[in-house]
Design a protein around this motif. Structure first.
Motif, PDB file in Angstrom:
ATOM      1  N   SER A  19       0.685  -1.104  -0.297  1.00 41.65           N
ATOM      2  CA  SER A  19      -0.040   0.161  -0.133  1.00 41.65           C
ATOM      3  C   SER A  19       0.741   1.254  -0.030  1.00 41.65           C
ATOM      4  CB  SER A  19      -1.018  -0.002   1.414  1.00 41.65           C
ATOM      5  OG  SER A  19      -1.501   1.199   1.605  1.00 41.65           O
ATOM      6  N   ILE A  21       3.228   4.356   0.508  1.00 42.12           N
ATOM      7  CA  ILE A  21       4.584   4.717   0.041  1.00 42.12           C
ATOM      8  C   ILE A  21       5.284   3.611  -0.458  1.00 42.12           C
ATOM      9  CG2 ILE A  21       6.592   5.645   1.030  1.00 42.12           C
ATOM     10  CD1 ILE A  21       5.057   7.796   2.394  1.00 42.12           C
ATOM     11  N   ASP A  40       4.671  -7.436   2.684  1.00 46.03           N
ATOM     12  CA  ASP A  40       3.792  -7.021   3.687  1.00 46.03           C
ATOM     13  C   ASP A  40       3.139  -7.901   4.777  1.00 46.03           C
ATOM     14  OD1 ASP A  40       1.996  -3.932   3.094  1.00 46.03           O
ATOM     15  OD2 ASP A  40       1.161  -5.242   4.342  1.00 46.03           O
ATOM     16  N   ASN A  88      10.123   0.608   5.262  1.00 47.75           N
ATOM     17  CA  ASN A  88       8.890   1.471   4.910  1.00 47.75           C
ATOM     18  C   ASN A  88       7.663   1.337   6.119  1.00 47.75           C
ATOM     19  OD1 ASN A  88       6.891   3.216   3.195  1.00 47.75           O
ATOM     20  ND2 ASN A  88       6.087   1.216   3.340  1.00 47.75           N
ATOM     21  N   TYR A 158       4.297   8.470  17.930  1.00 47.63           N
ATOM     22  CA  TYR A 158       4.685   8.626  16.328  1.00 47.63           C
ATOM     23  C   TYR A 158       5.945   9.380  16.509  1.00 47.63           C
ATOM     24  CZ  TYR A 158       4.199   8.761  11.188  1.00 47.63           C
ATOM     25  OH  TYR A 158       4.395   8.556   9.869  1.00 47.63           O
ATOM     26  N   LYS A 162       9.633   7.718  15.290  1.00 47.21           N
ATOM     27  CA  LYS A 162       9.889   8.478  14.035  1.00 47.21           C
ATOM     28  C   LYS A 162      11.458   9.051  14.418  1.00 47.21           C
ATOM     29  CE  LYS A 162       7.308   6.681  11.084  1.00 47.21           C
ATOM     30  NZ  LYS A 162       7.610   5.533  10.075  1.00 47.21           N
ATOM     31  N   ILE A 193       1.344  12.521   2.892  1.00 47.15           N
ATOM     32  CA  ILE A 193       1.485  11.932   1.562  1.00 47.15           C
ATOM     33  C   ILE A 193       0.035  11.124   1.278  1.00 47.15           C
ATOM     34  CG2 ILE A 193       2.698  10.394   0.195  1.00 47.15           C
ATOM     35  CD1 ILE A 193       4.436  12.461   0.784  1.00 47.15           C
ATOM     36  N   THR A 195      -2.181   8.545   1.183  1.00 54.43           N
ATOM     37  CA  THR A 195      -2.242   7.147   1.337  1.00 54.43           C
ATOM     38  C   THR A 195      -3.362   6.826   2.112  1.00 54.43           C
ATOM     39  OG1 THR A 195      -0.707   6.958   3.085  1.00 54.43           O
ATOM     40  CG2 THR A 195       0.542   7.128   1.191  1.00 54.43           C
TER      41      THR A 195
HETATM   42  P1  NAD Z   1      -0.230   2.689   4.582  1.00 52.85           P
HETATM   43  O1  NAD Z   1      -0.872   2.498   5.380  1.00 52.85           O
HETATM   44  O2  NAD Z   1      -0.752   3.025   3.184  1.00 52.85           O
HETATM   45  O3  NAD Z   1       0.817   1.218   4.181  1.00 52.85           O
HETATM   46  C1  NAD Z   1       1.379   0.849   5.347  1.00 52.85           C
HETATM   47  C2  NAD Z   1       1.463  -0.663   5.080  1.00 52.85           C
HETATM   48  O4  NAD Z   1       2.660  -1.266   6.035  1.00 52.85           O
HETATM   49  C3  NAD Z   1       0.389  -1.255   4.985  1.00 52.85           C
HETATM   50  O5  NAD Z   1       0.174  -2.037   3.473  1.00 52.85           O
HETATM   51  C4  NAD Z   1       0.198  -2.215   5.823  1.00 52.85           C
HETATM   52  O6  NAD Z   1      -0.315  -3.516   5.836  1.00 52.85           O
HETATM   53  C5  NAD Z   1       1.681  -2.461   6.189  1.00 52.85           C
HETATM   54  N1  NAD Z   1       2.160  -2.822   7.716  1.00 52.85           N
HETATM   55  C6  NAD Z   1       1.502  -2.508   8.894  1.00 52.85           C
HETATM   56  N2  NAD Z   1       2.095  -3.133   9.886  1.00 52.85           N
HETATM   57  C7  NAD Z   1       3.121  -4.026   9.339  1.00 52.85           C
HETATM   58  C8  NAD Z   1       3.636  -4.953   9.989  1.00 52.85           C
HETATM   59  N3  NAD Z   1       3.955  -5.244  11.090  1.00 52.85           N
HETATM   60  N4  NAD Z   1       4.825  -5.594   9.260  1.00 52.85           N
HETATM   61  C9  NAD Z   1       4.766  -5.265   7.719  1.00 52.85           C
HETATM   62  N5  NAD Z   1       3.982  -4.345   7.030  1.00 52.85           N
HETATM   63  C10 NAD Z   1       2.959  -3.985   8.069  1.00 52.85           C
HETATM   64  O7  NAD Z   1       0.926   4.014   4.841  1.00 52.85           O
HETATM   65  P2  NAD Z   1       1.959   4.987   4.130  1.00 52.85           P
HETATM   66  O8  NAD Z   1       1.423   6.138   4.228  1.00 52.85           O
HETATM   67  O9  NAD Z   1       2.255   4.352   2.701  1.00 52.85           O
HETATM   68  O10 NAD Z   1       3.170   4.858   5.184  1.00 52.85           O
HETATM   69  C11 NAD Z   1       4.373   4.191   4.831  1.00 52.85           C
HETATM   70  C12 NAD Z   1       5.425   4.832   5.631  1.00 52.85           C
HETATM   71  O11 NAD Z   1       5.584   6.186   5.392  1.00 52.85           O
HETATM   72  C13 NAD Z   1       5.259   4.397   7.247  1.00 52.85           C
HETATM   73  O12 NAD Z   1       6.307   4.464   7.995  1.00 52.85           O
HETATM   74  C14 NAD Z   1       4.379   5.972   7.714  1.00 52.85           C
HETATM   75  O13 NAD Z   1       4.876   6.186   9.065  1.00 52.85           O
HETATM   76  C15 NAD Z   1       5.656   6.795   6.849  1.00 52.85           C
HETATM   77  N6  NAD Z   1       4.943   8.209   6.556  1.00 52.85           N
HETATM   78  C16 NAD Z   1       3.918   8.213   5.925  1.00 52.85           C
HETATM   79  C17 NAD Z   1       3.275   9.686   5.561  1.00 52.85           C
HETATM   80  C18 NAD Z   1       1.856   9.685   5.195  1.00 52.85           C
HETATM   81  O14 NAD Z   1       1.442  11.023   5.245  1.00 52.85           O
HETATM   82  N7  NAD Z   1       1.474   8.874   4.495  1.00 52.85           N
HETATM   83  C19 NAD Z   1       4.043  10.780   6.007  1.00 52.85           C
HETATM   84  C20 NAD Z   1       5.150  10.457   6.746  1.00 52.85           C
HETATM   85  C21 NAD Z   1       5.757   9.434   6.821  1.00 52.85           C
END
Ligand code: NAD
Length: 258
Positions: A19, A21, A40, A88, A158, A162, A193, A195
């Motif tokens: 999913s 990023i 995942d 990620n 968080y 982080k 982002i 998502t």
């Molecule tokens: P998302 O929820 O779209 O995707 C996260 C994915 O991680 C999902 O597919 C989920 O099934 C998987 N996941 C959850 N727990 C897990 C585990 N224990 N083992 C393996 N996989 C697992 O989120 P995203 O927005 O794509 O976030 C990805 C990364 O980017 C995260 O680390 C998040 O903190 C970081 N991030 C996101 C944003 C944002 O605004 N979206 C901003 C800054 C940082």
């Protein structure tokens, strides 16, 4: 932008790649010529993502050391090694220090921080071996957040998890340099982002309305898309960044510049 084989010959594992990023990074890496293992905790999402680009998939729970040992065996025996690891997978549990219960605190740190440690701990020996054997440089990329630098009252776990990833990244970078491994380690710090993770902040509000509200907090006037992060990931994991290690790259539309 067109792909130009910037990761040709590299083998990459991306966590949480079903999913958002992680999916964006996996797609971009495959387009740039890498052999990608989409992983995942939800194996179906990983398989669907991998099938799109004819890539590989595995179920991997980043909080489980046993799961990492299995993933290491897959990359070693099925893919022939590993050059790039993208840590990620992450979750965002909103809550101040008062309203975050201990189990939510521990879950945040288990996924966001322990998962990064376990990934690097489990795969670094094989990354060192693979990079040496192939003569191709390797990279670890940790997806942290702007929340590592800019705190908010209602993101205690968080912010903490982080920020720890940001510093752990630098320790790993220095260790690899000291060992003379051809493996660099950097972190990326995105702001909002678009998502599914954004919906965890929305408290039931409509996704589009939430995106519009968050965009007003970003100087550039919009939230990011997954390619904004994926292109930076390509750069940091390619030879173009061969002198870059222990670095932190903000991808935040100017948020932290204020
Ligand atoms: P998302 O929820 O779209 O995707 C996260 C994915 O991680 C999902 O597919 C989920 O099934 C998987 N996941 C959850 N727990 C897990 C585990 N224990 N083992 C393996 N996989 C697992 O989120 P995203 O927005 O794509 O976030 C990805 C990364 O980017 C995260 O680390 C998040 O903190 C970081 N991030 C996101 C944003 C944002 O605004 N979206 C901003 C800054 C940082």
């Amino acid at each position: 932008m067109t792909a130009t084989g910037r990761l040709a010959g590299r083998i990459a594992l991306v966590t949480g790649a079903g999913s958002g990023i992680g999916l964006g990074i996996g797609r971009r890496f495959a387009a740039e010529g890498a052999t990608v293992l989409f992983t995942d905790i939800d194996g179906n999402k990983a398989r669907t993502a991998a099938a799109e680009t004819g890539s590989h998939a595995a179920t991997l729970d980043v909080t489980s050391e046993a799961s990492w040992i299995e993933a290491a065996a897959v990359v070693e025996h099925t893919l022939g090694g590993i050059h790039i690891l993208v840590n990620n997978a992450g979750i965002c549990v909103p809550g101040s220090v008062e309203d975050t219960d201990f189990s939510a605190w521990r879950r945040s740190h288990a996924i966001n921080l322990d998962g990064v440690f376990l990934g690097c701990h489990s795969l670094l020996p094989l990354m060192a071996k693979t990079t040496e054997a192939t003569g191709l440089g390797g990279a670890i990329l940790n997806i942290s957040s702007v929340s590592a630098m800019v705190a908010s009252a209602n993101f205690a776990s968080y912010n903490s998890s982080k920020a720890a990833v940001r510093h752990l990244t630098k320790s790993i970078a220095l260790h690899c340099a000291k060992q003379r491994y051809a493996v660099r380690c950097n972190s990326i710090h995105p702001t909002f982002i678009d998502t599914p993770l954004i919906d965890t902040l929305a408290k039931g509000a409509d996704h589009a309305a939430m995106i519009e509200k968050l965009a007003r907090q970003v100087p550039i006037g919009r939230v990011g898309d997954t390619d904004d992060v994926a292109w930076a990931a390509v750069y940091l994991c390619s030879d173009e960044a061969k002198f870059v290690t222990g670095a932190e790259l903000l991808i935040d539309g100017g948020l932290a510049a204020q």
